[in-house]
Design an enzyme around this catalytic site. Structure first.
Site, mmCIF file in Angstrom:
data_model
loop_
_atom_site.group_PDB
_atom_site.id
_atom_site.type_symbol
_atom_site.label_atom_id
_atom_site.label_comp_id
_atom_site.label_asym_id
_atom_site.label_seq_id
_atom_site.Cartn_x
_atom_site.Cartn_y
_atom_site.Cartn_z
ATOM 1 N N ARG A 20 -0.157 0.190 0.102
ATOM 2 C CA ARG A 20 0.090 0.553 1.439
ATOM 3 C C ARG A 20 0.887 -0.007 2.389
ATOM 4 O O ARG A 20 1.593 0.899 3.099
ATOM 5 C CB ARG A 20 -1.500 0.474 2.173
ATOM 6 C CG ARG A 20 -2.337 1.445 1.073
ATOM 7 C CD ARG A 20 -3.849 1.265 1.801
ATOM 8 N NE ARG A 20 -4.316 0.036 1.946
ATOM 9 C CZ ARG A 20 -5.048 -0.571 2.848
ATOM 10 N NH1 ARG A 20 -5.715 0.131 3.484
ATOM 11 N NH2 ARG A 20 -5.555 -1.798 2.530
ATOM 12 N N ASN A 38 -6.559 3.631 1.338
ATOM 13 C CA ASN A 38 -7.417 3.560 0.025
ATOM 14 C C ASN A 38 -8.415 4.640 -0.028
ATOM 15 O O ASN A 38 -8.998 4.794 0.995
ATOM 16 C CB ASN A 38 -7.926 2.072 -0.022
ATOM 17 C CG ASN A 38 -6.848 1.251 -0.294
ATOM 18 O OD1 ASN A 38 -5.910 1.385 -0.769
ATOM 19 N ND2 ASN A 38 -7.228 -0.287 -0.073
#
Length: 97
Positions: A20, A38
């Site tokens: 990320r 996530n």
């Protein structure tokens, strides 16, 4: 500039490897807006919007991700732009999504 948008998921070893954070850095470098987070099932969900060529470059990056990642699957779907103005790493998606 025509703004296009994509929503999708990256599967594989994409959590716990900086995916990320690196995705955000790449998106900002390309001038894209959107978010990444996530999912409870181990995938990473993303939403990207911006210039079509930059978006294609980002999708190419997502196919491999950062060095520690292993991307086994990438799914994307064209969608409507939301008029976002930045790129965020969002909190994890709630269970059930």
């Amino acid at each position: 500039m025509t703004v296009v948008a994509v929503h999708g998921y990256a599967g594989g070893r994409v959590q716990g490897v900086g995916f990320r954070r690196h995705a955000r850095l790449q998106a900002v470098q390309l001038g894209l807006c959107g978010w990444v987070r996530n999912c409870p099932d181990g995938r990473v969900e993303y939403f990207l919007e911006g210039d079509g060529q930059a978006l294609q470059s980002m999708l190419a990056w997502l196919r491999s991700g950062p060095a520690a990642a292993r991307v086994d699957s990438l799914s994307e779907q064209d969608c409507l732009a939301q008029g976002l103005t930045d790129f965020q790493v969002r909190e994890d998606a709630p269970s059930g999504q």
